[in-house]
Design a protein around this motif. Structure first.
Motif, PDB file in Angstrom:
ATOM      1  N   ILE A  26      -2.817  -4.577 -14.574  1.00 27.17           N
ATOM      2  CA  ILE A  26      -2.334  -3.265 -14.148  1.00 27.17           C
ATOM      3  C   ILE A  26      -0.812  -3.293 -14.100  1.00 27.17           C
ATOM      4  CG2 ILE A  26      -2.386  -1.536 -12.311  1.00 27.17           C
ATOM      5  CD1 ILE A  26      -4.969  -3.100 -11.310  1.00 27.17           C
ATOM      6  N   ALA A  27      -0.176  -2.369 -14.830  1.00 25.74           N
ATOM      7  CA  ALA A  27       1.263  -2.163 -14.688  1.00 25.74           C
ATOM      8  C   ALA A  27       1.448  -1.092 -13.630  1.00 25.74           C
ATOM      9  CB  ALA A  27       1.877  -1.734 -16.007  1.00 25.74           C
ATOM     10  N   ASP A  28       1.818  -1.509 -12.437  1.00 25.47           N
ATOM     11  CA  ASP A  28       1.888  -0.600 -11.295  1.00 25.47           C
ATOM     12  C   ASP A  28       3.350  -0.285 -10.975  1.00 25.47           C
ATOM     13  OD1 ASP A  28       1.650   0.754  -8.867  1.00 25.47           O
ATOM     14  OD2 ASP A  28      -0.053  -0.460  -8.219  1.00 25.47           O
ATOM     15  N   GLY A  29       3.731   0.962 -11.266  1.00 22.51           N
ATOM     16  CA  GLY A  29       5.104   1.376 -11.021  1.00 22.51           C
ATOM     17  C   GLY A  29       5.412   1.651  -9.571  1.00 22.51           C
ATOM     18  N   GLY A  30       4.373   1.631  -8.695  1.00 23.39           N
ATOM     19  CA  GLY A  30       4.617   1.806  -7.263  1.00 23.39           C
ATOM     20  C   GLY A  30       5.306   0.594  -6.671  1.00 23.39           C
ATOM     21  N   PRO A  31       4.590  -0.534  -6.541  1.00 20.39           N
ATOM     22  CA  PRO A  31       5.223  -1.755  -6.043  1.00 20.39           C
ATOM     23  C   PRO A  31       6.105  -2.433  -7.082  1.00 20.39           C
ATOM     24  CG  PRO A  31       2.911  -2.152  -6.527  1.00 20.39           C
ATOM     25  CD  PRO A  31       3.121  -0.675  -6.679  1.00 20.39           C
ATOM     26  N   GLY A  32       5.967  -2.062  -8.361  1.00 22.29           N
ATOM     27  CA  GLY A  32       6.804  -2.647  -9.399  1.00 22.29           C
ATOM     28  C   GLY A  32       6.357  -4.020  -9.838  1.00 22.29           C
ATOM     29  N   TYR A  33       5.108  -4.128 -10.295  1.00 25.33           N
ATOM     30  CA  TYR A  33       4.642  -5.416 -10.810  1.00 25.33           C
ATOM     31  C   TYR A  33       3.520  -5.223 -11.828  1.00 25.33           C
ATOM     32  CZ  TYR A  33       0.896  -5.078  -7.184  1.00 25.33           C
ATOM     33  OH  TYR A  33      -0.151  -4.689  -6.379  1.00 25.33           O
ATOM     34  N   VAL A  34       3.240  -6.298 -12.547  1.00 28.48           N
ATOM     35  CA  VAL A  34       2.013  -6.412 -13.332  1.00 28.48           C
ATOM     36  C   VAL A  34       1.063  -7.252 -12.510  1.00 28.48           C
ATOM     37  CG1 VAL A  34       0.937  -7.408 -15.391  1.00 28.48           C
ATOM     38  CG2 VAL A  34       3.090  -6.145 -15.592  1.00 28.48           C
ATOM     39  N   GLY A  35      -0.119  -6.698 -12.199  1.00 29.61           N
ATOM     40  CA  GLY A  35      -1.076  -7.398 -11.366  1.00 29.61           C
ATOM     41  C   GLY A  35      -2.417  -7.557 -12.042  1.00 29.61           C
ATOM     42  N   GLY A  49     -11.596  -6.148  -5.485  1.00 30.06           N
ATOM     43  CA  GLY A  49     -10.759  -4.958  -5.482  1.00 30.06           C
ATOM     44  C   GLY A  49      -9.303  -5.223  -5.165  1.00 30.06           C
ATOM     45  N   SER A  50      -8.970  -6.458  -4.807  1.00 30.90           N
ATOM     46  CA  SER A  50      -7.576  -6.788  -4.536  1.00 30.90           C
ATOM     47  C   SER A  50      -6.818  -6.911  -5.854  1.00 30.90           C
ATOM     48  CB  SER A  50      -7.476  -8.102  -3.761  1.00 30.90           C
ATOM     49  OG  SER A  50      -8.000  -9.170  -4.544  1.00 30.90           O
ATOM     50  N   VAL A  51      -5.492  -6.809  -5.790  1.00 30.98           N
ATOM     51  CA  VAL A  51      -4.642  -6.956  -6.965  1.00 30.98           C
ATOM     52  C   VAL A  51      -3.638  -8.066  -6.701  1.00 30.98           C
ATOM     53  CG1 VAL A  51      -3.004  -5.853  -8.527  1.00 30.98           C
ATOM     54  CG2 VAL A  51      -4.903  -4.518  -7.569  1.00 30.98           C
ATOM     55  N   THR A  52      -3.659  -9.095  -7.535  1.00 32.59           N
ATOM     56  CA  THR A  52      -2.754 -10.233  -7.400  1.00 32.59           C
ATOM     57  C   THR A  52      -1.617 -10.108  -8.398  1.00 32.59           C
ATOM     58  OG1 THR A  52      -4.573 -11.676  -6.730  1.00 32.59           O
ATOM     59  CG2 THR A  52      -2.550 -12.735  -7.492  1.00 32.59           C
ATOM     60  N   PRO A  53      -0.354 -10.091  -7.951  1.00 32.79           N
ATOM     61  CA  PRO A  53       0.761  -9.980  -8.894  1.00 32.79           C
ATOM     62  C   PRO A  53       0.793 -11.136  -9.891  1.00 32.79           C
ATOM     63  CG  PRO A  53       1.498  -9.524  -6.661  1.00 32.79           C
ATOM     64  CD  PRO A  53       0.100 -10.073  -6.549  1.00 32.79           C
ATOM     65  N   VAL A  54       0.965 -10.797 -11.158  1.00 28.96           N
ATOM     66  CA  VAL A  54       1.172 -11.783 -12.222  1.00 28.96           C
ATOM     67  C   VAL A  54       2.661 -11.922 -12.498  1.00 28.96           C
ATOM     68  CG1 VAL A  54       0.733 -12.329 -14.645  1.00 28.96           C
ATOM     69  CG2 VAL A  54      -1.084 -11.302 -13.248  1.00 28.96           C
ATOM     70  N   VAL A  55       3.353 -10.778 -12.541  1.00 31.71           N
ATOM     71  CA  VAL A  55       4.808 -10.733 -12.628  1.00 31.71           C
ATOM     72  C   VAL A  55       5.285  -9.728 -11.585  1.00 31.71           C
ATOM     73  CG1 VAL A  55       6.829 -10.362 -14.076  1.00 31.71           C
ATOM     74  CG2 VAL A  55       4.694 -11.160 -15.115  1.00 31.71           C
ATOM     75  N   ALA A  56       6.162 -10.153 -10.690  1.00 35.30           N
ATOM     76  CA  ALA A  56       6.626  -9.283  -9.608  1.00 35.30           C
ATOM     77  C   ALA A  56       8.042  -8.780  -9.871  1.00 35.30           C
ATOM     78  CB  ALA A  56       6.566 -10.036  -8.282  1.00 35.30           C
ATOM     79  N   ASN A  57       8.464  -7.840  -9.039  1.00 36.28           N
ATOM     80  CA  ASN A  57       9.832  -7.328  -9.045  1.00 36.28           C
ATOM     81  C   ASN A  57      10.254  -6.783 -10.410  1.00 36.28           C
ATOM     82  OD1 ASN A  57      10.179  -8.168  -6.308  1.00 36.28           O
ATOM     83  ND2 ASN A  57      10.542 -10.256  -7.045  1.00 36.28           N
ATOM     84  N   ILE A  58       9.419  -5.902 -10.962  1.00 34.49           N
ATOM     85  CA  ILE A  58       9.719  -5.268 -12.249  1.00 34.49           C
ATOM     86  C   ILE A  58      10.201  -3.842 -11.976  1.00 34.49           C
ATOM     87  CG2 ILE A  58       8.842  -4.606 -14.506  1.00 34.49           C
ATOM     88  CD1 ILE A  58       6.539  -6.583 -14.075  1.00 34.49           C
TER      89      ILE A  58
END
Length: 364
Positions: free
Chosen positions: A55-64, A70-79
């Motif tokens: 998931i590319a999530d523009g809210g928290p700014g990461y790929v998770g 149902g949890s989402v674990t960041p793969v790349v953070a601070n994007i």
């Protein structure tokens, strides 16, 4: 990128025109949506990579990565401006855009594609620099087809494509990547070493203002009958069977009841660089996905639904308020993401299998 931001933007569905060859079967009516996860904010793009859902999530700014609970674990953070994600084997590509300011005064100051190599190391393809050097839509004219001072006092003068890059969506294409640039109004090809070239630009999107539309938008009488060429805004890119490329675009202006739903689906010929509109009339065409049997799914953010395009025409797969992204798995399963509007209605990820929405219990 001028999109007449001062005009009202909303959502309303209108009729759809389709010319799409091929064969595909109609979908049964799906059951009501149930979420896989409610732990997302702005899931602008999804990537189904085998058993993984990224998931590319523009809210928290990461790929998770979506977990089974149902949890989402960041793969790349601070994007900054996270929007697009794609994989190719052990390769991972994701987009970012840095935006300075807010509202009418916002400017995209940096944008590009990050390409993570297997075993480590990242290459950055700078789409802002490419736009500054080439400006592929710089010869395309936008704005009103009128020199009337009254008209120009309302919507401004005619202009050509300016310098702007918003690296939005990415897809793997053989041994390279395709990027839909929502600021530059173009489709780019990017090699693993970060070399960028233009695949296609998209034509201006004309709308002729009627009396009813002028009244709805509060425009003066001089605007009636004026044709305004809006900018096309590429929002997603996918590669179909045989290497055909499909792109969704927003029309660059209001999509509410005032001017109607004018988003489009395009087919791009990578050899000739030509673009062909194959469906239109979408209310906020923010994403697309290629189905197992040739169906093309279009997420309509303002229409609150996923539409399916095939040889039968265009129909609604499922009503899904806030839907912003859609993706498919190899077995034909459809995944979708919805926007989080507030604390009481967070974003979600849903799963649609065999025409029916299925999922596990959601978590927060």
């Amino acid at each position: 990128m001028r999109h007449l931001r001062s005009l009202a933007v909303g959502g309303a569905a209108v009729g759809l025109a389709v010319t799409l060859p091929g064969t595909a079967s109609a979908h049964p009516k799906p059951s009501p949506p149930v979420t896989l996860s409610s732990s997302v904010g702005a899931p602008f793009n999804l990537e189904v990579d085998g058993p993984r859902v990224l998931i590319a999530d523009g809210g928290p700014g990461y790929v998770g990565s979506l977990g089974s609970d149902g949890s989402v674990t960041p793969v790349v953070a601070n994007i900054p401006g996270a929007a697009g994600v794609a994989t190719r084997g052990a390769w991972l590509a994701y987009t970012s855009t840095v935006t300075v300011g807010e509202g009418e005064n916002s400017v995209n100051s940096a944008a590009g594609l990050h390409i993570r190599r297997p075993g480590g190391g990242t290459v950055y393809a700078d789409t802002t620099a490419y736009e500054a050097a080439h400006n592929p839509d710089g010869m395309t004219e936008y704005g009103p087809r009128s020199d009337d001072p009254c008209v120009q006092s309302v919507v401004g003068p005619r202009y050509t494509g300016g310098l702007d890059s918003h690296a939005y969506s990415v897809a793997s294409n053989g041994n390279s990547w395709l990027l839909a640039d929502a600021g530059a109004n173009d489709l780019l090809a990017i090699t693993d070493s970060g070399q960028i070239s233009t695949v296609a630009t998209f034509p201006a999107q004309p709308t002729t203002v009627t009396q009813a539309e002028a009244d709805a938008l509060g425009m003066p009488a001089c605007m009636v009958g004026v044709t305004y060429d809006f900018e096309p805004v590429p929002t997603d890119v996918e590669v179909g069977p045989g290497g055909s490329i499909y792109v969704t675009t927003l029309p660059g202006g209001p999509e509410g009841p005032e001017l109607g739903a004018r988003g489009s689906l395009w087919k791009v010929n990578p050899s000739t660089h030509s673009v062909t509109k194959i469906a239109t009339g979408f209310a906020g065409a923010t994403n697309l996905a290629i189905g197992k049997h040739g169906d093309i799914y279009v997420a309509e953010l303002f229409g609150g639904k996923i539409s399916v395009v095939n040889s039968h025409g265009v129909s609604t797969l499922v009503n899904l308020p806030g839907v912003v992204s859609v993706e498919t798995a190899a077995n034909g399963t459809v995944y979708a993401g919805t926007m989080g509007m507030d604390e009481s209605t967070p974003g979600s990820i849903v799963k649609i299998a065999n025409g029916k929405i299925q999922s596990r219990h959601s978590v927060r």
